[in-house]
Design a protein around this motif. Structure first.
Motif, PDB file in Angstrom:
ATOM      1  N   VAL A  46      -1.012  31.567  -7.606  1.00  0.00           N
ATOM      2  CA  VAL A  46       0.264  31.834  -8.274  1.00  0.00           C
ATOM      3  C   VAL A  46       1.356  31.890  -7.217  1.00  0.00           C
ATOM      4  N   GLU A  47       2.406  31.126  -7.446  1.00  0.00           N
ATOM      5  CA  GLU A  47       3.536  31.069  -6.520  1.00  0.00           C
ATOM      6  C   GLU A  47       4.277  32.407  -6.473  1.00  0.00           C
ATOM      7  N   HIS A  48       5.168  32.523  -5.516  1.00  0.00           N
ATOM      8  CA  HIS A  48       6.019  33.710  -5.435  1.00  0.00           C
ATOM      9  C   HIS A  48       7.138  33.603  -6.454  1.00  0.00           C
ATOM     10  N   GLY A  49       7.598  34.726  -6.928  1.00  0.00           N
ATOM     11  CA  GLY A  49       8.707  34.765  -7.875  1.00  0.00           C
ATOM     12  C   GLY A  49       8.921  36.176  -8.356  1.00  0.00           C
ATOM     13  N   THR A  50       9.910  36.330  -9.200  1.00  0.00           N
ATOM     14  CA  THR A  50      10.160  37.638  -9.786  1.00  0.00           C
ATOM     15  C   THR A  50       9.051  37.924 -10.797  1.00  0.00           C
ATOM     16  N   PRO A  51       8.821  39.186 -11.132  1.00  0.00           N
ATOM     17  CA  PRO A  51       7.819  39.476 -12.162  1.00  0.00           C
ATOM     18  C   PRO A  51       8.074  38.696 -13.454  1.00  0.00           C
ATOM     19  N   ARG A  52       9.310  38.626 -13.884  1.00  0.00           N
ATOM     20  CA  ARG A  52       9.641  37.891 -15.118  1.00  0.00           C
ATOM     21  C   ARG A  52       9.221  36.420 -15.014  1.00  0.00           C
ATOM     22  N   GLN A  53       9.498  35.778 -13.880  1.00  0.00           N
ATOM     23  CA  GLN A  53       9.114  34.385 -13.683  1.00  0.00           C
ATOM     24  C   GLN A  53       7.601  34.225 -13.672  1.00  0.00           C
TER      25      GLN A  53
END
Length: 74
Positions: A46-53
């Motif tokens: 899983v890529e990095h991102g905000t929790p929502r993303q």
């Protein structure tokens, strides 16, 4: 007793070894004819991102949960 044909589990973590697997094993071990639909992080990077993303990417954001609950393929 109540009868149902489908259970949806949502977990903020890996599906492998998670609560959804335990729920499916519980029903299977007792002979229930229940479809368990598990929402969470699959066995993938899983890529990095905000929790929502990330919730949206993994399919357990608000829309993903609603989609699972409205799924009539049970």
């Amino acid at each position: 007793g109540r009868k149902f044909r489908r259970v949806v589990t949502v977990e903020d973590g890996s599906l492998r070894g998670g609560v959804g697997e335990a729920v499916a094993a519980f029903f299977n071990g007792r002979g229930y004819d229940v479809r368990v639909q598990r929402l969470g992080i699959g066995d993938e990077w899983v890529e990095h991102g905000t929790p929502r993303q990330l919730y949206a990417l993994c399919g357990y954001d608000e829309e993903g949960i609603l989609r699972a609950l409205l799924d009539t393929r049970a």
